[in-house]
Write an enzyme that holds these catalytic residues in place. Sequence first.
Site, short mmCIF file in Angstrom:
data_model
loop_
_atom_site.label_atom_id
_atom_site.label_comp_id
_atom_site.label_asym_id
_atom_site.label_seq_id
_atom_site.Cartn_x
_atom_site.Cartn_y
_atom_site.Cartn_z
N ASP A 1 38.49 20.51 13.95
CA ASP A 1 37.61 19.59 14.08
C ASP A 1 36.26 19.67 15.06
O ASP A 1 36.04 20.71 14.24
CB ASP A 1 38.64 19.16 15.36
CG ASP A 1 39.31 20.47 16.46
OD1 ASP A 1 38.67 21.27 16.12
OD2 ASP A 1 40.47 20.54 16.63
N MET B 1 35.47 23.24 29.44
CA MET B 1 34.95 21.77 29.40
C MET B 1 34.50 21.68 30.34
O MET B 1 34.93 20.24 31.37
CB MET B 1 36.82 21.22 28.85
CG MET B 1 36.94 21.15 27.44
SD MET B 1 38.16 20.45 27.35
CE MET B 1 39.43 21.99 27.04
N LYS C 1 37.38 14.97 17.99
CA LYS C 1 37.94 14.47 18.98
C LYS C 1 36.64 14.75 19.74
O LYS C 1 36.33 15.65 20.22
CB LYS C 1 38.74 14.47 20.27
CG LYS C 1 40.26 14.53 19.57
CD LYS C 1 41.61 14.23 20.62
CE LYS C 1 41.44 15.97 20.55
NZ LYS C 1 42.62 16.41 20.46
N1 SAH Z 1 40.54 26.74 22.27
C1 SAH Z 1 38.95 26.90 22.63
C2 SAH Z 1 38.77 25.43 23.44
C3 SAH Z 1 38.60 24.14 23.27
S1 SAH Z 1 38.01 23.35 24.51
C4 SAH Z 1 38.73 28.09 22.48
O1 SAH Z 1 39.91 29.53 22.95
O2 SAH Z 1 37.77 28.39 22.44
C5 SAH Z 1 37.00 23.48 24.16
C6 SAH Z 1 35.75 23.80 25.03
O3 SAH Z 1 35.64 25.55 25.20
C7 SAH Z 1 34.16 23.34 25.53
O4 SAH Z 1 34.46 22.98 26.07
C8 SAH Z 1 33.24 24.43 26.11
O5 SAH Z 1 34.11 25.05 27.55
C9 SAH Z 1 34.94 25.49 25.21
N2 SAH Z 1 34.14 26.10 24.41
C10 SAH Z 1 34.09 26.70 22.73
N3 SAH Z 1 33.52 26.66 21.83
C11 SAH Z 1 33.18 27.45 22.73
C12 SAH Z 1 30.97 28.01 22.13
N4 SAH Z 1 31.13 28.22 21.53
N5 SAH Z 1 30.11 27.92 24.27
C13 SAH Z 1 30.76 27.81 24.81
N6 SAH Z 1 32.12 27.23 25.13
C14 SAH Z 1 33.16 27.43 24.22
#
Ligand code: SAH
Length: 481
Positions: free
Chosen positions: A33, A163, A54
């Site tokens: 994704d 998020m 998504k």
């Molecule tokens: N499984 C992922 C989270 C997925 S939900 C994890 O463990 O990181 C998606 C959210 O993760 C985004 O809305 C943001 O809040 C955060 N996120 C993911 N990658 C990011 C990044 N490089 N920098 C800042 N926030 C990030």
Amino acid sequence: MKVYLVGSGPGDPELLTVKAKRLLESADIVLYDHLSSPEALRLARGAEKIYVGKRRDDHSFPQDEIGQMLIEHWKTGKHVVRLKGGDPYVFGRGGEECEALAAAGVPFEVVPGISAAIGAAAYAGIPLTHRDYASSVAFVTGHHPAAIDWPKVAGVDTLVIFMGAFHFPELAAALIAAGRAADTPAAAVSWATRGEQRTVTGTIASLAAQKIASPAILYIGGVAALSERLNWFEKLPLHGVSVALTRPLAQSPDTAQKFAALGAKVIEYPTIEISDPFSFDPLDRAIGELEKFDWLIFTSANAVQAFAKRLAVSPHDLRSLRAKLCAVGPMTRKALTDMHLKVDVLPAEYVAESIAAALASHPMQGQQVLIPRAAIARDTVPDALRAMGAIVTIVEAYRTIVPASGPAPEADWITFTSSSTVKNFLALNEPDVISRYKTASIGPITTETMRMHGIEPTVEANPHTTQGVLDAILHYHHPQG
Ligand code: SAH
């Protein structure tokens, strides 16, 4: 076969686990994704890549459909990797996908990744726990603020909100209403661990009053204030600078890594592709009489590799090589030393003066010299060698062609490391595209080609190596340092 749910980490390709790398490299199918890192995806060279992402308003792939796709692909006997941003079990809906697999009796493994919560904390200087500030941590989602039990989480020392960029004003109000002080330190880290990372620090109230770029992870609590002192990543000398490299990364992994280590965002924009020569006959003939040659001159690592590849399929091997070796530039030398061959002469550049000077202390009269290389424009090197009395054989070992790279990327810099990278860039793009960039040339020959096309390099490397290019760009940004 199993299905592997693999976490790709927050973005920095070096934050991928060793296991994730191995599984990606051998994958047949990768379902990913939009927060999966592009570099991680690139490791899955042979795999079919299916986007199942998504976005905020676009729930194009319902979760049960993804589960179903994993099951269907597994049934074909293929090696299926489900790649997820960060960690699969932290707001990644990995739980639902594994439940679907378990219900269908499909064997699976989960490979943890560095969650954005952890990655952003490390890179932005926000220790999640700290003896002076925090002994409890909670991860919450800000996607549906109304769904959170705010009184429960408001008292946790360090609150990490995923998020939450979009809804932060609402989240802030809920937190304050639940008893958290409006002046509690807060930080938002956007695009964590990538070249674009940006940390905004303040308080719950001050952050609520500004726009936060997505994706962002938010930290609430005393530790958020430490970012001002501990944020090392955004203080790297080339942080915020993006550099497009015109060589395929596979050919310059060290260069990409060195730029990244200085904080630059590296973008691959190959303008050169190596292909077979029009005919192998001349090279094969030269290899057939390898014992005849007193000198072999290699002008690029590609020439060494092309020569070695052809030698491998011939009846001969390295034992037929009695020639002295001349390598132009450190990368060419490295290609030879990788084959356990020592280099006798190392001119700095492929120009007649440099090669002649390097060979000056060797008698060239009557010496047989072989130069396997790309057949491009005529140059004065063979003439200079002939003038020294050498008998020169030039054979085409490879060709450089223009790859189907598409239009040039957004970047601050573009680097040109040979004349062909310049010409091919111009072949791939409209003439005015170049004016978008600051340009870095590896040396005088490349610069000359650029000037022929009306491009004045912003910087020229000296020494004329990729390290020199990097140093020139660094010097441009930090003239004092
Ligand atoms: N499984 C992922 C989270 C997925 S939900 C994890 O463990 O990181 C998606 C959210 O993760 C985004 O809305 C943001 O809040 C955060 N996120 C993911 N990658 C990011 C990044 N490089 N920098 C800042 N926030 C990030």
